[in-house]
Design a protein around this motif. Structure first.
Motif, PDB file in Angstrom:
ATOM      1  N   ALA A 180       0.835  -1.209   0.000  1.00  0.00           N
ATOM      2  CA  ALA A 180       0.000   0.000   0.000  1.00  0.00           C
ATOM      3  C   ALA A 180       0.867   1.256   0.000  1.00  0.00           C
ATOM      4  O   ALA A 180       0.572   2.236  -0.706  1.00  0.00           O
ATOM      5  N   PHE A 181       1.950   1.227   0.759  1.00  0.00           N
ATOM      6  CA  PHE A 181       2.854   2.381   0.796  1.00  0.00           C
ATOM      7  C   PHE A 181       3.488   2.631  -0.565  1.00  0.00           C
ATOM      8  O   PHE A 181       3.590   3.776  -1.027  1.00  0.00           O
ATOM      9  N   PHE A 182       3.902   1.549  -1.231  1.00  0.00           N
ATOM     10  CA  PHE A 182       4.493   1.705  -2.559  1.00  0.00           C
ATOM     11  C   PHE A 182       3.484   2.289  -3.544  1.00  0.00           C
ATOM     12  O   PHE A 182       3.816   3.186  -4.332  1.00  0.00           O
ATOM     13  N   PHE A 287       8.116   9.208   9.521  1.00  0.00           N
ATOM     14  CA  PHE A 287       7.558   8.364   8.464  1.00  0.00           C
ATOM     15  C   PHE A 287       6.049   8.573   8.350  1.00  0.00           C
ATOM     16  O   PHE A 287       5.508   8.680   7.244  1.00  0.00           O
ATOM     17  N   PHE A 288       5.386   8.629   9.490  1.00  0.00           N
ATOM     18  CA  PHE A 288       3.932   8.770   9.472  1.00  0.00           C
ATOM     19  C   PHE A 288       3.522  10.169   9.012  1.00  0.00           C
ATOM     20  O   PHE A 288       2.451  10.342   8.426  1.00  0.00           O
ATOM     21  N   ASP A 289       4.380  11.154   9.258  1.00  0.00           N
ATOM     22  CA  ASP A 289       4.120  12.500   8.723  1.00  0.00           C
ATOM     23  C   ASP A 289       4.160  12.480   7.198  1.00  0.00           C
ATOM     24  O   ASP A 289       3.375  13.176   6.534  1.00  0.00           O
ATOM     25  N   ILE A 294       0.616  12.484   1.865  1.00  0.00           N
ATOM     26  CA  ILE A 294       0.227  11.879   0.584  1.00  0.00           C
ATOM     27  C   ILE A 294      -1.052  11.056   0.688  1.00  0.00           C
ATOM     28  O   ILE A 294      -1.514  10.492  -0.302  1.00  0.00           O
ATOM     29  N   ALA A 295      -1.605  10.951   1.903  1.00  0.00           N
ATOM     30  CA  ALA A 295      -2.834  10.176   2.095  1.00  0.00           C
ATOM     31  C   ALA A 295      -3.677  10.831   3.181  1.00  0.00           C
ATOM     32  O   ALA A 295      -3.246  11.796   3.826  1.00  0.00           O
ATOM     33  N   SER A 296      -4.854  10.302   3.403  1.00  0.00           N
ATOM     34  CA  SER A 296      -5.764  10.868   4.400  1.00  0.00           C
ATOM     35  C   SER A 296      -5.320  10.513   5.815  1.00  0.00           C
ATOM     36  O   SER A 296      -4.507   9.602   6.017  1.00  0.00           O
ATOM     37  N   THR A 297      -5.872  11.213   6.786  1.00  0.00           N
ATOM     38  CA  THR A 297      -5.545  10.946   8.193  1.00  0.00           C
ATOM     39  C   THR A 297      -5.906   9.530   8.609  1.00  0.00           C
ATOM     40  O   THR A 297      -5.119   8.867   9.309  1.00  0.00           O
ATOM     41  N   PRO A 298      -7.084   8.999   8.228  1.00  0.00           N
ATOM     42  CA  PRO A 298      -7.395   7.610   8.585  1.00  0.00           C
ATOM     43  C   PRO A 298      -6.369   6.609   8.053  1.00  0.00           C
ATOM     44  O   PRO A 298      -6.034   5.636   8.724  1.00  0.00           O
ATOM     45  N   VAL A 299      -5.863   6.850   6.842  1.00  0.00           N
ATOM     46  CA  VAL A 299      -4.841   5.973   6.267  1.00  0.00           C
ATOM     47  C   VAL A 299      -3.560   6.059   7.094  1.00  0.00           C
ATOM     48  O   VAL A 299      -2.931   5.038   7.407  1.00  0.00           O
ATOM     49  N   MET A 300      -3.169   7.271   7.468  1.00  0.00           N
ATOM     50  CA  MET A 300      -1.981   7.456   8.296  1.00  0.00           C
ATOM     51  C   MET A 300      -2.143   6.726   9.625  1.00  0.00           C
ATOM     52  O   MET A 300      -1.220   6.058  10.096  1.00  0.00           O
ATOM     53  N   PHE A 304      -0.026   3.604  11.433  1.00  0.00           N
ATOM     54  CA  PHE A 304       0.483   3.716  12.801  1.00  0.00           C
ATOM     55  C   PHE A 304       0.055   2.507  13.637  1.00  0.00           C
ATOM     56  O   PHE A 304       0.870   1.931  14.375  1.00  0.00           O
ATOM     57  N   VAL A 305      -1.191   2.097  13.512  1.00  0.00           N
ATOM     58  CA  VAL A 305      -1.693   0.930  14.254  1.00  0.00           C
ATOM     59  C   VAL A 305      -0.970  -0.341  13.808  1.00  0.00           C
ATOM     60  O   VAL A 305      -0.611  -1.196  14.629  1.00  0.00           O
TER      61      VAL A 305
END
Length: 470
Positions: A180-182, A287-289, A294-300, A304-305
């Motif tokens: 997903a990150f890629f 990393f999470f920043d 590049i993505a929404s807060t829920p994705v971030m 993190f989880v």
């Protein structure tokens, strides 16, 4: 008269009996299971949590750090492979040094590795608890740490089948998030969503920035980033893949996880844009920043989880399993209390598992918020254990078995010894002090054993059957 060679047709049971032991653990772990276990232990997404720190230290060239780490640690993995093939026991370095050099030195090798293995689960629980505070502000760190301890004790007590199943589940989860990150990251670069960012090899190699001091710093960080692949060797007595399975799994796991580290951090470094030091208050979340831009807060938050679960459950679960096997092996050889060698109906060292869980539960109450101190102690134990591992390869294969394979049994371990020795010499002062104190305690325990007549000898090896030096 030449020594006879073990046939590759020897069963795992016969190999174990040759070394003077009975088969007590369940042989149900395939080479693929060992590989999965090693990947989980090293954590494919490990760079997420320390990306900001490494980014600043390496001046933006984070993937170079992990490339250096692969080159540096491959020699240690090859030494493990050679000793695991000759001495396929759950005791890892304790068994390799004890049988490869001398039982007395084996005791201290095991004692040093205990500093690493006993504290790794605690370190992971403390780290995961700190992360949980970010998700649930105001909650108690100790509560989360104890919850993670309880979950991992239950999984490990359920048997090796449960451990294998959980390893696969968590590995799939981590790999899914990497993919997903890629997808998200490459799309962002292609669409120009991150100003100043573009595809390049600068994070991997920037001639204007690379220097000897930077590479030395990178080496110190990189070697420590790969700790965990050695845990595969503690599962040797549960492997179904023959003498070389643990060694093959270690080398392959190291290469795979290094590739994942390099590619992930290359993309993250590109997304970060031209190098600028990350502010101190954002280093831990760097990393999470990047994900947040590049993505929404829920994705971030989902990333993190995933990171918290990978550390607090998956990684700690593997660490607890490895630690319990080391305790079991040392207890079986009379180096630790006898109760730790107890095997339950599920064919796992249950008392050792409970002991590790109980010790972790106590230690997290004292070490919450002291990640740096625990890390330094873990590093000292691991690195000194690696030094003795390389030494055991040379003594066992060249000295005792008269091997002529000078590349695998002399050159590689000497190079590995030099690399690990350099990193250890440049370790933090608190790591050296804590490590030397632990060695001192071990010396007192050893002296007590000798004074009370307790033997430090390991089980007798049958000298009429030996392993091939090829």
């Amino acid at each position: 008269m030449s020594e006879p060679v073990i046939s590759t047709a020897l069963s795992s049971q016969q190999q174990l009996e040759r070394l003077g032991y009975k088969q007590e653990l369940s042989r149900s772990v395939t080479t693929f299971d060992l590989l999965v276990y090693g990947l989980i232990f090293m954590v494919p997404i490990a760079p997420w949590a320390i990306f900001g720190t490494v980014y600043n230290e390496a001046q933006g060239m984070v993937p170079l750090v992990y490339l250096v780490g692969l080159v540096a640690m491959i020699f240690t993995a090859l030494s493990y492979a050679q000793m695991a093939k000759a001495i396929p026991l759950a005791g890892s370095v304790f068994s390799y040094v004890g049988k490869g050099i001398h039982p007395n030195l084996g005791f201290f090798a095991g004692w040093l590795m205990l500093l690493d293995y006993l504290l790794v689960p605690t370190l992971l629980y403390v780290f995961a608890a700190e992360s949980m505070i970010g998700i649930f502000p105001g909650s108690e760190r100790w509560m989360w740490a104890l919850l993670f301890v309880a979950v991992n004790v239950v999984i490990n007590m359920s048997g090796v089948s449960s451990l294998k199943w959980m390893n696969r589940v968590f590995l799939v989860m981590e790999l899914a998030f990497i993919v997903a990150f890629f997808v998200i990251g490459i799309r962002a670069l292609s669409d120009g969503a991150t100003p100043g960012s573009s595809f390049s090899i600068t994070p991997l190699w920037d001639p204007a920035t690379v220097s000897a001091p930077l590479l030395a710093t990178a080496l110190s960080i990189a070697v420590l980033s790969f700790l965990g692949f050695d845990g595969i060797s503690t599962m040797a007595e549960e492997s179904t893949g023959g003498r070389g399975s643990a060694g093959r799994a270690m080398v392959l796991a190291l290469v795979i996880v290094a590739t994942l580290f390099i590619t992930q951090t290359w993309l993250a470094s590109l997304l970060a844009g031209p190098y600028q030091p990350i502010p101190e208050d954002r280093v831990g979340n760097a990393f999470f920043d990047i994900i947040g831009t590049i993505a929404s807060t829920p994705v971030m938050n989902a990333f993190f989880v995933c990171n918290v679960l990978a550390v607090g459950i998956a990684n700690a679960m593997a660490a607890q399993a490895a630690t319990s096997r080391l305790l079991y092996s040392m207890s079986r050889d009379g180096q630790l209390p006898k109760f730790l060698r107890h095997i339950n109906s599920r064919k796992v060292p249950s008392y050792a598992i409970l002991f590790v869980g109980g010790l972790s539960a106590v230690l997290v109450l004292f070490f919450v918020g002291q990640i740096s101190l625990i890390s330094s102690m873990v590093n000292f134990g691991a690195l000194t254990g690696f030094l003795l591992l390389h030494l055991s390869v040379v003594v066992f294969w060249i000295g005792r078995r008269k091997s002529r394979n000078y590349l695998a049994h002399l050159a590689f371990p000497v190079i590995g010894f030099a690399i690990i020795g350099y990193v250890l010499l440049n370790a933090e002062t608190q790591a050296k002090v804590a490590g030397l104190v632990w060695v001192g305690v071990g010396a007192l325990v050893f002296a007590y054993y000798r004074r009370t007549g307790r033997s430090t000898e390991l089980a007798e090896e049958r000298e009429d059957i030996t392993v091939s030096s090829q």
